[in-house]
Motif scaffolding. Structure first.
Motif, PDB file in Angstrom:
ATOM      1  N   MET A  74       0.844  -1.189   0.000  1.00 36.86           N
ATOM      2  CA  MET A  74       0.000   0.000   0.000  1.00 36.86           C
ATOM      3  C   MET A  74       0.888   1.252   0.000  1.00 36.86           C
ATOM      4  O   MET A  74       1.827   1.346   0.770  1.00 36.86           O
ATOM      5  CB  MET A  74      -0.892  -0.009   1.242  1.00 36.86           C
ATOM      6  CG  MET A  74      -2.021   0.970   1.163  1.00 36.86           C
ATOM      7  SD  MET A  74      -3.073   0.882   2.630  1.00 36.86           S
ATOM      8  CE  MET A  74      -2.068   1.707   3.832  1.00 36.86           C
ATOM      9  N   THR A  75       0.604   2.187  -0.877  1.00 39.90           N
ATOM     10  CA  THR A  75       1.401   3.410  -0.988  1.00 39.90           C
ATOM     11  C   THR A  75       0.511   4.635  -0.791  1.00 39.90           C
ATOM     12  O   THR A  75      -0.587   4.690  -1.330  1.00 39.90           O
ATOM     13  CB  THR A  75       2.076   3.481  -2.374  1.00 39.90           C
ATOM     14  OG1 THR A  75       2.873   2.313  -2.539  1.00 39.90           O
ATOM     15  CG2 THR A  75       2.957   4.709  -2.494  1.00 39.90           C
ATOM     16  N   GLU A  76       0.994   5.585  -0.002  1.00 39.07           N
ATOM     17  CA  GLU A  76       0.272   6.845   0.180  1.00 39.07           C
ATOM     18  C   GLU A  76       1.248   7.990  -0.044  1.00 39.07           C
ATOM     19  O   GLU A  76       2.418   7.885   0.310  1.00 39.07           O
ATOM     20  CB  GLU A  76      -0.301   6.952   1.608  1.00 39.07           C
ATOM     21  CG  GLU A  76      -1.480   6.035   1.874  1.00 39.07           C
ATOM     22  CD  GLU A  76      -2.047   6.259   3.279  1.00 39.07           C
ATOM     23  OE1 GLU A  76      -2.561   7.356   3.544  1.00 39.07           O
ATOM     24  OE2 GLU A  76      -1.943   5.329   4.099  1.00 39.07           O
ATOM     25  N   SER A  77       0.751   9.088  -0.592  1.00 34.22           N
ATOM     26  CA  SER A  77       1.622  10.229  -0.886  1.00 34.22           C
ATOM     27  C   SER A  77       1.201  11.476  -0.114  1.00 34.22           C
ATOM     28  O   SER A  77       0.006  11.698   0.105  1.00 34.22           O
ATOM     29  CB  SER A  77       1.598  10.536  -2.387  1.00 34.22           C
ATOM     30  OG  SER A  77       2.140   9.436  -3.083  1.00 34.22           O
ATOM     31  N   PHE A  78       2.190  12.244   0.274  1.00 32.59           N
ATOM     32  CA  PHE A  78       1.986  13.469   1.071  1.00 32.59           C
ATOM     33  C   PHE A  78       2.913  14.562   0.556  1.00 32.59           C
ATOM     34  O   PHE A  78       3.780  14.310  -0.284  1.00 32.59           O
ATOM     35  CB  PHE A  78       2.289  13.182   2.552  1.00 32.59           C
ATOM     36  CG  PHE A  78       1.400  12.137   3.158  1.00 32.59           C
ATOM     37  CD1 PHE A  78       0.210  12.485   3.784  1.00 32.59           C
ATOM     38  CD2 PHE A  78       1.725  10.785   3.068  1.00 32.59           C
ATOM     39  CE1 PHE A  78      -0.625  11.528   4.318  1.00 32.59           C
ATOM     40  CE2 PHE A  78       0.891   9.817   3.605  1.00 32.59           C
ATOM     41  CZ  PHE A  78      -0.285  10.192   4.232  1.00 32.59           C
TER      42      PHE A  78
END
Lengths: 90, 470
Positions: free
Chosen positions: B1-5
């Protein structure tokens, strides 16, 4: 005032009562279980040391995986195994 | 799972918490990651048990921590607690594991606020169960309002020594002895630096007088040279640094620590330039007055970059967060300058206190000369003092070579416990120009199991490639 001990672990199959919010390491230490394991090369007795997740001395079998006892919060029914420590040294 | 900020902050102590808050207040989309279950780090640690939560004892660290936790909870910051970072790559891509499985977090800007770890000078028997770091005592007292042991000895050096001793007394314990490497004149010299921060000086003086009042034996200019016991600690032997006179004290628990050192694996892994820290020993990460490291868009704040203590760390965090917001375009140069003015003023005053504290935690390079040959230096791999000297005799000249020759630093702690000591031995044996005494950092920076990365899956989830034609 003493803590209410609402959580039950098993340590090498034996029950251990502990308080919500404790870590596995502090639950064992509060029970005077200082010996956690033997070092793999020298087979020297070891217990928890830094209590902040850095030294890895308290990495033991928790619910089948190797986890740092000082960073693992106790949960009801958790199985803790002190392999080496209890077996080999009586 | 990848999340970007927009921004990732690693470490939710004073530095990381404030960095995340100041960046978020400027409009950045921020993620904050910490391996603990709550923000606060080591010094502003959150109470964990009902007994500790009930405690109403006056404690500025607890109040500051509660304040930080309340502001974080009310913020827009996405917080990942109980999440272990095991790798960070340029760009930035940060790999973590938690009970929920493996995760990758991405952002163009990264603040490292990883805090400090304790250094403990080795002595014979320091691996005996019942010997703990000094910081271990503070961690347990803050989280649980408890301390383990009946016959407790508290030893080492630096401000933490008297803090732990005084807090143990507040819990109703009576340490059998306090053993301080520093002499009375070391403390007086440090007090000159503490004078810039009167509230700290008063706290320190109050602790000292509490200990004197309680009649706890206080041995100055002394150190622990041996811990006796097999499966459990039975006694310790103390030696006077000047006279060499020794005394044995029965104890089931020893808390011992010789100061703090940056937890800088990620800094080094990402290639941030460092410099030898003459005052503190070891290395610190180079940063400009905006908390920017040598790596573009990598910011460093708090003790992870150089040990100054919790209050300067919080301010460095504010500056780092604003600096990231400025570089990301969320603040104009004028807005940035206006907002960093006050923090910078405070920081100058507090850093003097940090320097004075560190003088009490200094770690002389010849410190291991009296350590016996059979003393374990690398706890993970059971590498002894004699093994290290033998490797140096065989030509090992830096820490990486010592690792190849002896396995020192190759165990699960990755050299965190032995690196500084081994460096001191190397420097003492090889006078002259200093070689680089750091181990090459490598991921994973903390041990993880393959099945934590893989997670749960069914047999049908396994992709089966089409067989190659014969």
């Amino acid at each position: 005032m003493s803590e209410r001990l609402e959580i039950r672990l098993t340590v090498n199959g034996a029950p251990l009562a502990c308080a919500v919010g404790q870590t596995v390491a502090s639950a064992l230490l509060a029970n005077s279980s200082y010996l956690l394991r033997l070092s793999p090369n020298g087979q020297t007795p070891r217990g928890a040391f830094c209590m902040m997740g850095a030294c890895q001395e308290c990495a033991i079998q928790i619910d089948g995986g190797i986890r740092r006892a000082c960073q693992t919060e106790v949960r009801d029914g958790m199985r803790v195994e002190l392999r080496g420590a209890a077996d080999d040294r009586g | 799972m990848t999340e970007s900020f927009d921004l990732l902050v690693i470490g939710a102590g004073p530095a990381g918490g404030e960095a995340a808050l100041s960046a978020a207040s400027a409009g950045l989309n921020v993620a904050l990651i910490d391996e603990g279950p709550a923000a606060g780090g080591q010094v502003w640690r959150a109470p964990r048990t009902a007994k500790a939560k009930r405690s109403r004892a006056q404690d500025p660290d607890r109040e500051r921590g509660d304040d930080l936790r309340a502001r974080l909870a009310a913020s827009s910051i996405k917080i990942f607690y109980a999440t272990q970072v095991w790798d960070a790559r340029p760009g930035f891509r940060v790999s973590c594991v938690s009970d929920a499985g493996a995760k990758e977090l991405n952002a163009p800007c990264l603040v490292l606020a990883t805090g400090a770890i304790e250094r403990v000078l080795p002595f014979e028997g320091w691996t005996t169960p019942g010997v703990f770091g000094l910081a271990a005592a503070t961690a347990v007292m803050k989280a649980e309002k408890a301390l383990f042991g009946q016959d407790i000895v508290i030893a080492g050096q630096g401000p933490l020594l008297i803090a732990v001793a005084a807090k143990a007394c507040e819990l109703g314990l009576r340490p059998r002895a306090i053993i301080d490497r520093a002499s009375r004149s070391d403390w007086l010299r440090a007090a000159v630096g503490f004078a810039g921060v009167p509230s700290m000086l008063i706290t320190g003086a109050r602790w000292m007088s509490q200990l004197a009042l309680a009649g706890i034996p206080y041995h100055r200019g002394s150190e622990v040279i041996r811990a006796n016991g097999d499966n459990a600690l039975q006694s310790i032997v103390m030696s006077n640094l000047d006279s060499g006179a020794t005394e044995e004290i029965e104890a089931d628990t020893l808390y011992v620590g010789n100061g703090l050192t940056p937890a800088d694996e990620l800094h080094r892994l990402l290639g941030a330039a460092q410099t030898a820290d003459g005052l503190r020993g070891g290395y610190r990460t180079i940063r400009d007055d905006r908390c920017r490291s040598s790596v573009p868009n990598l910011y460093v704040a708090g003790d992870g970059a150089g040990v100054y203590g919790a209050l300067p760390s919080a301010i460095q965090g504010q500056i780092a967060g604003l600096s990231a917001a400025r570089d990301h375009g969320a603040l104009t140069e004028a807005q940035f300058s206006a907002r960093v003015k006050e923090p910078r003023r405070k920081l100058r005053r507090l850093e003097k206190f940090g320097d004075a504290s560190c003088r009490l935690m200094q770690f002389p390079q010849d410190v291991t000369t009296h350590v016996s040959a059979e003393t374990i230096i690398c706890r993970c791999e059971d590498v002894t003092h004699a093994d290290i000297h033998a490797a140096i005799d065989d030509g090992a000249q830096d820490l990486n070579q010592l690792k190849h020759f002896t396995r020192l630093g190759m165990g699960p702690c990755q050299g965190r416990m032995c690196g500084l000591t081994a460096a001191a031995i190397l420097n003492h044996r090889n006078p002259g120009p200093k070689t680089d005494t750091r181990l090459t950092p490598r991921a994973p920076v903390r041990p993880i199991e393959m099945n934590q990365l893989i997670g749960d899956f069914d047999y049908d989830d396994i992709p089966v490639p089409k067989p190659a034609p014969l």
